[in-house]
Design an enzyme around this catalytic site. Sequence first.
Site, PDB file in Angstrom:
ATOM      1  N   GLU A 165      -8.672  -6.829  -8.169  1.00  0.00           N
ATOM      2  CA  GLU A 165      -8.332  -8.242  -7.908  1.00  0.00           C
ATOM      3  C   GLU A 165      -9.510  -9.064  -7.383  1.00  0.00           C
ATOM      4  O   GLU A 165      -9.370  -9.814  -6.418  1.00  0.00           O
ATOM      5  CB  GLU A 165      -7.161  -8.323  -6.924  1.00  0.00           C
ATOM      6  CG  GLU A 165      -5.926  -7.611  -7.440  1.00  0.00           C
ATOM      7  CD  GLU A 165      -4.778  -7.574  -6.433  1.00  0.00           C
ATOM      8  OE1 GLU A 165      -4.931  -8.096  -5.319  1.00  0.00           O
ATOM      9  OE2 GLU A 165      -3.720  -6.994  -6.764  1.00  0.00           O
ATOM     10  N   ASP A 216      -6.677  -5.879 -12.343  1.00  0.00           N
ATOM     11  CA  ASP A 216      -6.299  -7.213 -11.840  1.00  0.00           C
ATOM     12  C   ASP A 216      -4.932  -7.619 -12.381  1.00  0.00           C
ATOM     13  O   ASP A 216      -4.413  -7.016 -13.322  1.00  0.00           O
ATOM     14  CB  ASP A 216      -7.365  -8.251 -12.225  1.00  0.00           C
ATOM     15  CG  ASP A 216      -7.544  -9.327 -11.153  1.00  0.00           C
ATOM     16  OD1 ASP A 216      -6.566  -9.644 -10.452  1.00  0.00           O
ATOM     17  OD2 ASP A 216      -8.673  -9.844 -11.025  1.00  0.00           O
ATOM     18  N   GLU A 285       0.530  -1.502 -13.520  1.00  0.00           N
ATOM     19  CA  GLU A 285       1.531  -1.735 -12.459  1.00  0.00           C
ATOM     20  C   GLU A 285       2.726  -2.509 -13.015  1.00  0.00           C
ATOM     21  O   GLU A 285       3.198  -3.478 -12.409  1.00  0.00           O
ATOM     22  CB  GLU A 285       0.903  -2.507 -11.291  1.00  0.00           C
ATOM     23  CG  GLU A 285      -0.367  -1.881 -10.748  1.00  0.00           C
ATOM     24  CD  GLU A 285      -0.958  -2.618  -9.544  1.00  0.00           C
ATOM     25  OE1 GLU A 285      -0.292  -3.507  -8.986  1.00  0.00           O
ATOM     26  OE2 GLU A 285      -2.095  -2.291  -9.177  1.00  0.00           O
TER      27      GLU A 285
HETATM   28  O1  G3I Z   1       2.630   0.934   6.835  1.00  0.00           O
HETATM   29  C1  G3I Z   1       3.265  -0.144   7.518  1.00  0.00           C
HETATM   30  C2  G3I Z   1       4.233   0.391   8.489  1.00  0.00           C
HETATM   31  O2  G3I Z   1       3.551   1.110   9.485  1.00  0.00           O
HETATM   32  C3  G3I Z   1       5.029  -0.788   9.081  1.00  0.00           C
HETATM   33  O3  G3I Z   1       6.032  -0.296   9.921  1.00  0.00           O
HETATM   34  C4  G3I Z   1       5.669  -1.611   7.980  1.00  0.00           C
HETATM   35  C5  G3I Z   1       6.409  -2.838   8.528  1.00  0.00           C
HETATM   36  O4  G3I Z   1       6.386  -3.889   7.583  1.00  0.00           O
HETATM   37  O5  G3I Z   1       4.658  -2.055   7.144  1.00  0.00           O
HETATM   38  C6  G3I Z   1       3.978  -0.999   6.516  1.00  0.00           C
HETATM   39  O6  G3I Z   1       3.014  -1.480   5.680  1.00  0.00           O
HETATM   40  C7  G3I Z   1       3.472  -2.089   4.477  1.00  0.00           C
HETATM   41  C8  G3I Z   1       2.969  -1.257   3.306  1.00  0.00           C
HETATM   42  O7  G3I Z   1       3.280  -1.917   2.086  1.00  0.00           O
HETATM   43  C9  G3I Z   1       3.549   0.132   3.269  1.00  0.00           C
HETATM   44  O8  G3I Z   1       4.935   0.058   3.113  1.00  0.00           O
HETATM   45  C10 G3I Z   1       2.912  -3.486   4.424  1.00  0.00           C
HETATM   46  O9  G3I Z   1       3.525  -4.268   5.435  1.00  0.00           O
HETATM   47  C11 G3I Z   1       3.151  -4.106   3.078  1.00  0.00           C
HETATM   48  O10 G3I Z   1       2.442  -5.318   2.987  1.00  0.00           O
HETATM   49  C12 G3I Z   1       2.645  -3.183   1.989  1.00  0.00           C
HETATM   50  O11 G3I Z   1       2.955  -3.773   0.751  1.00  0.00           O
HETATM   51  C13 G3I Z   1       2.262  -3.226  -0.370  1.00  0.00           C
HETATM   52  C14 G3I Z   1       1.383  -4.288  -0.995  1.00  0.00           C
HETATM   53  O12 G3I Z   1       0.742  -3.742  -2.136  1.00  0.00           O
HETATM   54  C15 G3I Z   1       0.321  -4.805  -0.039  1.00  0.00           C
HETATM   55  O13 G3I Z   1      -0.577  -5.596  -0.695  1.00  0.00           O
HETATM   56  C16 G3I Z   1       3.295  -2.766  -1.382  1.00  0.00           C
HETATM   57  O14 G3I Z   1       4.042  -1.667  -0.839  1.00  0.00           O
HETATM   58  C17 G3I Z   1       2.605  -2.315  -2.670  1.00  0.00           C
HETATM   59  O15 G3I Z   1       3.573  -2.112  -3.664  1.00  0.00           O
HETATM   60  C18 G3I Z   1       1.672  -3.418  -3.137  1.00  0.00           C
HETATM   61  O16 G3I Z   1       0.977  -2.942  -4.261  1.00  0.00           O
HETATM   62  C19 G3I Z   1       0.072  -3.894  -4.889  1.00  0.00           C
HETATM   63  C20 G3I Z   1      -1.047  -3.115  -5.516  1.00  0.00           C
HETATM   64  O17 G3I Z   1      -1.674  -2.315  -4.554  1.00  0.00           O
HETATM   65  C21 G3I Z   1      -2.070  -4.065  -6.150  1.00  0.00           C
HETATM   66  N1  G3I Z   1      -1.425  -4.941  -7.087  1.00  0.00           N
HETATM   67  C22 G3I Z   1      -0.299  -5.696  -6.563  1.00  0.00           C
HETATM   68  C23 G3I Z   1       0.734  -4.724  -5.995  1.00  0.00           C
HETATM   69  C24 G3I Z   1       1.942  -5.461  -5.549  1.00  0.00           C
HETATM   70  O18 G3I Z   1       1.626  -6.334  -4.478  1.00  0.00           O
END
Ligand code: G3I
Length: 377
Positions: A165, A216, A285
């Site tokens: 990205e 991306d 994805e």
């Molecule tokens: O690990 C913490 C945990 O300790 C905490 O208790 C919890 C409370 O909200 O948050 C947890 O972290 C979260 C993490 O996922 C693991 O579950 C984050 O808040 C959350 O923001 C994160 O979201 C991920 C996101 O990327 C972040 O950018 C999504 O699961 C994941 O599916 C998403 O994946 C991305 C790809 O890497 C890149 N392309 C886009 C795609 C979708 O956004």
Amino acid sequence: MKVKIITVIISALLIFSVFSCGSTQTATTAGNARQQPQIQPLKIIYQDYFPIGNIIKDNYMRGEYLDLLIEHFNYATAENSMKPSGLGPRERGGEYNWAPADRMVDLMLNNDIAIHGHTLVWHNQTHAWMTEGSPEVVRQNMISYINAVLAHYKGRVFSWDVVNEAVIDGINPGEQNWRNCLRPSGWYQAMGADYIDLAFRTARAADPDVLLFYNDYNLNNPRKATMVRDMVRDLNERYRAEGHDRNLIEVIGMQAHYSTSVSISNVRAALDMFREIGVSVAITELDVETRTVGGANSGTGRDSFATDTEQRIQALTYANLFQLFKEYSDLIIRVSFWGMDDELSWKSFGNPCLWDSNLEPKQAFFAVADPEGTLNR
Ligand code: G3I
């Protein structure tokens, strides 16, 4: 190029199956699998086209989730655990956090599922210290992080999203220079556009056996796809001009987080554009929202639902996409989904997956299994 890459993937899968002999968990031995319909696994349906992947995360490491993963998919990408915030030290000089990701990698390899690494250099989910300090310090942080991760996973992870990205959205009409379209990440602020080239060269030097991806989203947007194409072409041309006989960036990963209004012809145009510059493409994805619910993490929960009409339209979108992917299977080296079930999807309220919150296959599943039948019905 495609033949070479497919050979690497097939060899990887064969190696995994030899090493995993005797420890393979099958769909019938893990958990209490509900009776899934008698339909061939997706990885078998698509075996003459491309490997089919999905994500791995803690919830998917047991029970019915694991059964479905093993039954239908032959590639996995860690949803979060192999990102810099998952693997990297919390502070400069600290310990790497290999264990959670290693458990996933071992479980997948033991079940003949190959691993795609996601992701090395990104503006998101990256510890702040990594991009803090002088340009030289940030540069060294990046180099030592890539070296450590590729050394740790050598021989187990055959491809990596090296840079994720890097290109912005909302590119001006008529923009000619991809360097004007880079996200002002910490990496960019320290090193300018050159950080992208450096990341790929570092990864290549660290492990020449690994396939290197630029990954991306929104590449169905023609302006963004054009800038990505130009960037990849320029970096590859410069690398080859130095006498290298392969591309530096071998694969463009199209994330493919779509809604049902995605323009199939725009996706086709991007595939054509990327073919022109001699790289392969992976759909990395894929998910298709039944309705647009906005940005990331728009909710998770069992209250995710969709009307029959929304599900039908979603199924048709998946069918159209897979018909296109099959047509481009000489270019596309893998199609991976970003989640199996609506409940645990990062976009739960958009119901984007093939299975619902009860792990019942949706119309979308049957559309992927039989795109032509779905479209002709
Ligand atoms: O690990 C913490 C945990 O300790 C905490 O208790 C919890 C409370 O909200 O948050 C947890 O972290 C979260 C993490 O996922 C693991 O579950 C984050 O808040 C959350 O923001 C994160 O979201 C991920 C996101 O990327 C972040 O950018 C999504 O699961 C994941 O599916 C998403 O994946 C991305 C790809 O890497 C890149 N392309 C886009 C795609 C979708 O956004």
